[in-house]
Scaffold this motif. Structure first.
Motif, mmCIF file in Angstrom:
data_model
loop_
_atom_site.group_PDB
_atom_site.id
_atom_site.type_symbol
_atom_site.label_atom_id
_atom_site.label_comp_id
_atom_site.label_asym_id
_atom_site.label_seq_id
_atom_site.Cartn_x
_atom_site.Cartn_y
_atom_site.Cartn_z
ATOM 1 N N ASN A 134 -11.088 -3.586 -13.171
ATOM 2 C CA ASN A 134 -10.898 -2.336 -13.899
ATOM 3 C C ASN A 134 -9.420 -2.121 -14.243
ATOM 4 O OD1 ASN A 134 -11.767 0.125 -15.051
ATOM 5 N ND2 ASN A 134 -11.109 1.242 -13.226
ATOM 6 N N VAL A 135 -9.175 -1.553 -15.422
ATOM 7 C CA VAL A 135 -7.820 -1.221 -15.863
ATOM 8 C C VAL A 135 -7.822 0.214 -16.375
ATOM 9 C CG1 VAL A 135 -6.021 -1.703 -17.591
ATOM 10 C CG2 VAL A 135 -7.184 -3.596 -16.436
ATOM 11 N N VAL A 136 -6.828 0.975 -16.008
ATOM 12 C CA VAL A 136 -6.665 2.336 -16.529
ATOM 13 C C VAL A 136 -5.784 2.302 -17.769
ATOM 14 C CG1 VAL A 136 -5.604 4.593 -16.092
ATOM 15 C CG2 VAL A 136 -7.035 3.527 -14.341
ATOM 16 N N ALA A 137 -6.262 2.919 -18.827
ATOM 17 C CA ALA A 137 -5.475 3.096 -20.052
ATOM 18 C C ALA A 137 -5.531 4.577 -20.425
ATOM 19 C CB ALA A 137 -6.026 2.229 -21.173
ATOM 20 N N LEU A 201 -10.920 0.891 -7.826
ATOM 21 C CA LEU A 201 -9.486 0.644 -7.711
ATOM 22 C C LEU A 201 -9.051 -0.301 -8.822
ATOM 23 C CD1 LEU A 201 -6.915 1.148 -6.043
ATOM 24 C CD2 LEU A 201 -7.436 -0.981 -4.822
ATOM 25 N N PRO A 202 -8.143 0.122 -9.693
ATOM 26 C CA PRO A 202 -7.798 -0.702 -10.853
ATOM 27 C C PRO A 202 -6.961 -1.922 -10.484
ATOM 28 C CG PRO A 202 -7.245 1.627 -11.198
ATOM 29 C CD PRO A 202 -7.507 1.447 -9.734
ATOM 30 N N ALA A 203 -7.101 -2.938 -11.286
ATOM 31 C CA ALA A 203 -6.174 -4.063 -11.225
ATOM 32 C C ALA A 203 -4.819 -3.630 -11.746
ATOM 33 C CB ALA A 203 -6.710 -5.230 -12.052
ATOM 34 N N LEU A 227 3.919 7.907 -12.077
ATOM 35 C CA LEU A 227 2.949 6.851 -12.345
ATOM 36 C C LEU A 227 3.342 5.567 -11.621
ATOM 37 C CD1 LEU A 227 0.430 5.860 -13.864
ATOM 38 C CD2 LEU A 227 1.939 5.291 -15.796
ATOM 39 N N ARG A 228 4.632 5.245 -11.652
ATOM 40 C CA ARG A 228 5.095 4.057 -10.942
ATOM 41 C C ARG A 228 4.852 4.201 -9.437
ATOM 42 N NH1 ARG A 228 5.878 -1.327 -10.693
ATOM 43 N NH2 ARG A 228 3.904 -0.619 -9.778
ATOM 44 N N SER A 229 5.100 5.376 -8.903
ATOM 45 C CA SER A 229 4.904 5.611 -7.476
ATOM 46 C C SER A 229 3.432 5.503 -7.089
ATOM 47 C CB SER A 229 5.452 6.993 -7.099
ATOM 48 O OG SER A 229 5.240 7.265 -5.739
ATOM 49 N N LEU A 230 2.558 6.080 -7.910
ATOM 50 C CA LEU A 230 1.123 6.039 -7.629
ATOM 51 C C LEU A 230 0.597 4.609 -7.650
ATOM 52 C CD1 LEU A 230 -0.205 9.070 -9.722
ATOM 53 C CD2 LEU A 230 -0.209 8.864 -7.231
ATOM 54 N N ARG A 234 -0.430 1.920 -4.134
ATOM 55 C CA ARG A 234 -1.832 1.516 -4.000
ATOM 56 C C ARG A 234 -2.077 0.063 -4.413
ATOM 57 N NH1 ARG A 234 -1.166 6.703 -4.637
ATOM 58 N NH2 ARG A 234 -2.679 8.231 -3.837
ATOM 59 N N GLY A 235 -1.018 -0.676 -4.648
ATOM 60 C CA GLY A 235 -1.160 -2.083 -5.017
ATOM 61 C C GLY A 235 -1.742 -2.294 -6.395
ATOM 62 N N ILE A 236 -1.521 -1.337 -7.297
ATOM 63 C CA ILE A 236 -1.988 -1.435 -8.685
ATOM 64 C C ILE A 236 -0.821 -1.907 -9.542
ATOM 65 C CG2 ILE A 236 -2.941 -0.155 -10.641
ATOM 66 C CD1 ILE A 236 -3.939 1.927 -8.551
#
Length: 424
Positions: A134-137, A201-203, A227-230, A234-236
């Motif tokens: 999964n990828v978040v856009a 959990l996104p890649a 966004l970078r911190s999140l 979480r290893g994303i």
């Protein structure tokens, strides 16, 4: 011969998919700097820059000279991903002028020549490196029109053209999508932490620091930092799409630099060659570079002519701050004039937005207005396009090397065009 006659062959033989020829219906023949000249010798001032490809202007003489010299000595043109002197020189220049000054240790992957191919590679390697799919856009994102990149692109017109279901993406609201008072990352964080949210959990998360085709939407520094911190916690993997907003367009070499963050993967294309020649690359953090040899390939991933002009662009424009200082000054001029135009027409609800020399004049009160201004400007000798979900944003992408006089002249044409449209 009239424009209608010279355009006949395009109507007769070129696919209906053609786009920009419809907005700018003339046959262009020559170009220099910020000037395009058509076959009838009419000159047009360019506020389009090849959709962000020509940050250093048309036929920049420094690049042209280097290309001619390379061709005259029978330099390698096509080399797949073999080692060539042109590629070596580009990599060395990219290390010296881009990576090292920014403390970046990313590997370079040379993909096929389009930005979409760079995005495809970024999505594939992110999925391989994490073992997740999964990828978040984000809403109004534009990442290209090949199927993987298109899945991450928001615009429904482009998505419908795919003809199949586009999977593997979770779409979430970009910064400001729900209004200035809503931090849209609250939703992402809640969904990541809630096992009942349905968000696997996104890649990776893929994002533009400044959305170009989506309407010149600027992600704030705090939003990008969060966004970078999140993602990091979480290893994303965080993918920054710098294809249009990068290479100096928004001030620094990369648009993400304003936030002081370091992405895991960066996609670069459009102006990276300097000359307008096709070229794309992906920057990968070394531990993300899990490719097996040949796992993402392409016949034209070694455009040596592009390597030549790209190297010269870095050496000419990124050895000091002269270019970025000039961009900052021109940006102030551009923003001030857009603010004046908006203030003079409060009834239209015009909203300038953007950064440096990537600006938009949003015409939300009348979504046809930007297109009508663009068409009127063309008749007056200015090339300027629109963007946004409804083409409601007049989009300013002049060359970074445009002169102050040219910038003022183009802005005067925009003002005249708006007045003409309003006069009916």
């Amino acid at each position: 011969m009239s424009d209608a006659a010279t355009l006949d062959v395009f109507d007769r033989r070129e696919s209906e998919v053609r786009g920009y020829i419809r907005a700018f219906p003339t046959v262009f023949d020559r170009a220099s700097g910020s000037t395009l000249i058509d076959a009838d010798r009419r000159e047009y001032l360019d506020f389009f820059a090849g959709a962000g490809v020509l940050n250093y202007g048309h036929n920049n003489p420094v690049f042209t000279r280097a290309l001619i010299e390379y061709l005259e000595r029978d330099g390698i043109i096509h080399g797949l991903d073999m080692a060539t002197s042109a590629k070596r020189s580009f990599i060395e220049a990219f290390e010296r002028y881009v990576l090292e000054p920014r403390g970046l240790d990313h590997k370079l992957q040379f993909t096929g020549p389009t930005g979409a191919n760079a995005v495809e590679a970024a999505l594939k390697v992110a999925r391989q490196a994490t073992g997740r799919s999964n990828v978040v856009a984000f809403t109004n994102g534009f990442h290209g029109l090949s199927l993987g990149a298109l899945a991450a692109t928001g615009n429904s017109t482009y998505r419908e053209a795919a003809g199949i279901t586009l999977d593997g993406i979770t779409r979430l609201p970009f910064d400001g999508y729900l209004g200035a008072d809503v931090d849209t990352l609250d939703l992402l964080e809640k969904m990541l932490d809630d096992p009942g949210s349905g968000l696997d959990l996104p890649a990776a998360v893929i994002v533009e620091a400044v959305q170009g085709e989506g309407g010149i939407n600027v992600a704030s520094v705090p939003w990008l930092q969060r966004l970078r911190s999140l993602t990091e916690s979480r290893g994303i993997l965080l993918i920054l799409d710098e294809i249009q907003a990068g290479v100096g367009r928004t001030g620094a070499f990369f648009a993400f630099e304003a936030a002081g963050i370091v992405p895991d993967i960066v996609t670069v294309s459009k102006s990276i060659s300097g000359s307008g020649l096709p070229m794309s690359l992906v920057l990968l953090r070394p531990d993300v570079d899990v490719w097996k040899p040949g796992a993402h390939t392409g016949t034209f991933r070694g455009n040596n002519l592009a390597f030549v002009s790209a190297r010269v662009a870095l050496e000419t424009y990124w050895a000091d701050s002269a270019l970025t200082d000039g961009v900052a000054a021109k940006s102030a001029l551009l923003r001030a004039e857009l603010d004046r135009i908006a203030a003079e027409h409060p009834e239209l609800g015009l909203a300038p937005r953007g950064r440096c020399l990537m600006y938009g004049l949003a015409c939300d009160g009348d979504r046809t207005l930007a297109g009508r201004i663009s068409a009127e400007a063309f008749t007056r000798g200015l090339i300027i396009e629109t963007s946004g979900a409804f083409d409601e944003v007049l989009k300013f992408l002049p060359a970074l090397t445009i002169t102050d006089d040219e910038l003022r002249r183009g802005l005067a044409i925009v003002r005249e065009s708006l007045d003409a449209v309003l006069a009916g």
